[in-house]
Design a protein around this motif. Sequence first.
Motif, PDB file in Angstrom:
ATOM      1  N   PRO A  60      88.707  40.622  82.773  1.00  0.00           N
ATOM      2  CA  PRO A  60      88.796  42.091  82.867  1.00  0.00           C
ATOM      3  C   PRO A  60      89.166  42.738  81.532  1.00  0.00           C
ATOM      4  CG  PRO A  60      89.981  41.057  84.688  1.00  0.00           C
ATOM      5  CD  PRO A  60      89.603  39.975  83.740  1.00  0.00           C
ATOM      6  N   MET A  61      90.122  42.143  80.823  1.00  0.00           N
ATOM      7  CA  MET A  61      90.540  42.695  79.524  1.00  0.00           C
ATOM      8  C   MET A  61      89.416  42.573  78.498  1.00  0.00           C
ATOM      9  SD  MET A  61      93.491  43.669  80.255  1.00  0.00           S
ATOM     10  CE  MET A  61      95.053  43.358  81.022  1.00  0.00           C
ATOM     11  N   LEU A  62      88.748  41.429  78.503  1.00  0.00           N
ATOM     12  CA  LEU A  62      87.654  41.202  77.565  1.00  0.00           C
ATOM     13  C   LEU A  62      86.522  42.198  77.808  1.00  0.00           C
ATOM     14  CD1 LEU A  62      86.355  39.475  75.326  1.00  0.00           C
ATOM     15  CD2 LEU A  62      85.502  37.957  77.120  1.00  0.00           C
ATOM     16  N   GLU A  63      86.156  42.396  79.074  1.00  0.00           N
ATOM     17  CA  GLU A  63      85.070  43.331  79.392  1.00  0.00           C
ATOM     18  C   GLU A  63      85.424  44.745  78.966  1.00  0.00           C
ATOM     19  OE1 GLU A  63      83.776  42.976  83.470  1.00  0.00           O
ATOM     20  OE2 GLU A  63      83.652  40.791  83.301  1.00  0.00           O
ATOM     21  N   MET A  64      86.676  45.155  79.212  1.00  0.00           N
ATOM     22  CA  MET A  64      87.105  46.498  78.824  1.00  0.00           C
ATOM     23  C   MET A  64      87.039  46.664  77.308  1.00  0.00           C
ATOM     24  SD  MET A  64      90.752  48.358  79.387  1.00  0.00           S
ATOM     25  CE  MET A  64      91.465  47.371  78.082  1.00  0.00           C
ATOM     26  N   ALA A  65      87.526  45.654  76.584  1.00  0.00           N
ATOM     27  CA  ALA A  65      87.503  45.714  75.121  1.00  0.00           C
ATOM     28  C   ALA A  65      86.069  45.783  74.600  1.00  0.00           C
ATOM     29  CB  ALA A  65      88.225  44.496  74.549  1.00  0.00           C
ATOM     30  N   LEU A  66      85.191  44.938  75.147  1.00  0.00           N
ATOM     31  CA  LEU A  66      83.802  44.909  74.671  1.00  0.00           C
ATOM     32  C   LEU A  66      83.073  46.218  74.940  1.00  0.00           C
ATOM     33  CD1 LEU A  66      82.748  41.244  75.556  1.00  0.00           C
ATOM     34  CD2 LEU A  66      83.351  42.175  73.305  1.00  0.00           C
ATOM     35  N   LEU A  67      83.391  46.874  76.061  1.00  0.00           N
ATOM     36  CA  LEU A  67      82.777  48.182  76.361  1.00  0.00           C
ATOM     37  C   LEU A  67      83.180  49.210  75.312  1.00  0.00           C
ATOM     38  CD1 LEU A  67      83.094  48.410  80.254  1.00  0.00           C
ATOM     39  CD2 LEU A  67      80.975  48.405  78.930  1.00  0.00           C
ATOM     40  N   LEU A 180      96.750  47.572  74.050  1.00  0.00           N
ATOM     41  CA  LEU A 180      97.085  47.671  75.464  1.00  0.00           C
ATOM     42  C   LEU A 180      98.580  47.921  75.667  1.00  0.00           C
ATOM     43  CD1 LEU A 180      94.794  44.808  76.801  1.00  0.00           C
ATOM     44  CD2 LEU A 180      94.480  47.263  77.184  1.00  0.00           C
ATOM     45  N   ASP A 181      99.399  47.437  74.731  1.00  0.00           N
ATOM     46  CA  ASP A 181     100.842  47.716  74.782  1.00  0.00           C
ATOM     47  C   ASP A 181     101.149  49.166  74.445  1.00  0.00           C
ATOM     48  OD1 ASP A 181     101.543  45.154  75.497  1.00  0.00           O
ATOM     49  OD2 ASP A 181     101.919  44.483  73.441  1.00  0.00           O
ATOM     50  N   ASP A 182     100.379  49.719  73.508  1.00  0.00           N
ATOM     51  CA  ASP A 182     100.589  51.093  73.039  1.00  0.00           C
ATOM     52  C   ASP A 182      99.261  51.603  72.495  1.00  0.00           C
ATOM     53  OD1 ASP A 182     101.163  53.446  71.702  1.00  0.00           O
ATOM     54  OD2 ASP A 182     102.781  52.624  70.484  1.00  0.00           O
ATOM     55  N   VAL A 183      98.681  52.586  73.187  1.00  0.00           N
ATOM     56  CA  VAL A 183      97.349  53.057  72.793  1.00  0.00           C
ATOM     57  C   VAL A 183      97.335  53.680  71.403  1.00  0.00           C
ATOM     58  CG1 VAL A 183      96.428  53.353  75.129  1.00  0.00           C
ATOM     59  CG2 VAL A 183      97.662  55.245  74.029  1.00  0.00           C
ATOM     60  N   GLY A 184      98.523  53.939  70.851  1.00  0.00           N
ATOM     61  CA  GLY A 184      98.590  54.435  69.472  1.00  0.00           C
ATOM     62  C   GLY A 184      98.214  53.378  68.449  1.00  0.00           C
ATOM     63  N   ASN A 185      98.209  52.125  68.867  1.00  0.00           N
ATOM     64  CA  ASN A 185      97.792  51.031  67.973  1.00  0.00           C
ATOM     65  C   ASN A 185      96.264  50.984  67.928  1.00  0.00           C
ATOM     66  OD1 ASN A 185     100.393  50.055  67.298  1.00  0.00           O
ATOM     67  ND2 ASN A 185     100.528  48.992  69.264  1.00  0.00           N
ATOM     68  N   ASP A 186      95.698  51.360  66.814  1.00  0.00           N
ATOM     69  CA  ASP A 186      94.247  51.522  66.673  1.00  0.00           C
ATOM     70  C   ASP A 186      93.576  50.185  66.344  1.00  0.00           C
ATOM     71  OD1 ASP A 186      91.661  52.296  66.143  1.00  0.00           O
ATOM     72  OD2 ASP A 186      92.189  53.835  64.670  1.00  0.00           O
ATOM     73  N   TRP A 187      92.791  49.673  67.297  1.00  0.00           N
ATOM     74  CA  TRP A 187      92.119  48.379  67.106  1.00  0.00           C
ATOM     75  C   TRP A 187      91.050  48.426  66.018  1.00  0.00           C
ATOM     76  CZ3 TRP A 187      87.023  49.191  68.116  1.00  0.00           C
ATOM     77  CH2 TRP A 187      86.696  50.184  69.066  1.00  0.00           C
ATOM     78  N   ARG A 188      90.661  49.615  65.590  1.00  0.00           N
ATOM     79  CA  ARG A 188      89.681  49.718  64.504  1.00  0.00           C
ATOM     80  C   ARG A 188      90.319  49.381  63.154  1.00  0.00           C
ATOM     81  NH1 ARG A 188      87.851  55.704  65.041  1.00  0.00           N
ATOM     82  NH2 ARG A 188      90.119  55.829  65.224  1.00  0.00           N
ATOM     83  N   ASN A 189      91.647  49.496  63.056  1.00  0.00           N
ATOM     84  CA  ASN A 189      92.378  49.138  61.833  1.00  0.00           C
ATOM     85  C   ASN A 189      91.866  49.885  60.599  1.00  0.00           C
ATOM     86  OD1 ASN A 189      94.380  46.889  62.557  1.00  0.00           O
ATOM     87  ND2 ASN A 189      92.496  46.227  63.568  1.00  0.00           N
TER      88      ASN A 189
END
Length: 200
Positions: A60-67, A180-189
Amino acid sequence: MAAPVVSLQAHCKLLLHAAKYPHAPVNGVLLAEDNKNKESKVVKYVDSIPLFHISLGLSPMLEMALLQIDAYCKSKGLVIGGYYQANENYNDNELNHVAKTIGRKIQENFHDACVLMIDNRRVRAESVSQAYRIFTLKESGWKEADKKSTSEDDISKEECLYTLLKSGSQRQLRDFDNHLDDVGNDWRNLELNDIIGRCT
């Protein structure tokens, strides 16, 4: 298929991900230029997006991230074109079930997809050369791509990564677990991308 080209940004971020969590397995995806309408068939990975460091195979986490990543790619003219992974065991850099499964899933949507397996023993400032092996999917399964000789580009990547590791830049990297812990953490970096860009 020719060996893929891994940009400085993609190279540094995937290895910084492994350096940030030396005690844990890490994984992520590689973003490639969409070469469908281009003459060049060389795959160029221009960025890497760090996914997880807690549990790599949670669907579920992987699918959400990939979307989310797929939507981001569409806005930038990119595609999810590869996968990287570092195993939990320090001495283990072999393809496992998780890497093969996710790699095959990506390959279904991007024919020339590769899997990069990180060698944990080489993810430190003192030794950052040949820090991963590249695998491509053949009829008989995943096979390691031919090694190419070290180029000036490889040396500049190693020098940049050395500088980043020495300055502790890996602490700035955010993966999807952090997001996922804090949406302020930007995975785009984006800030880290700027730091890497100034390395050249």
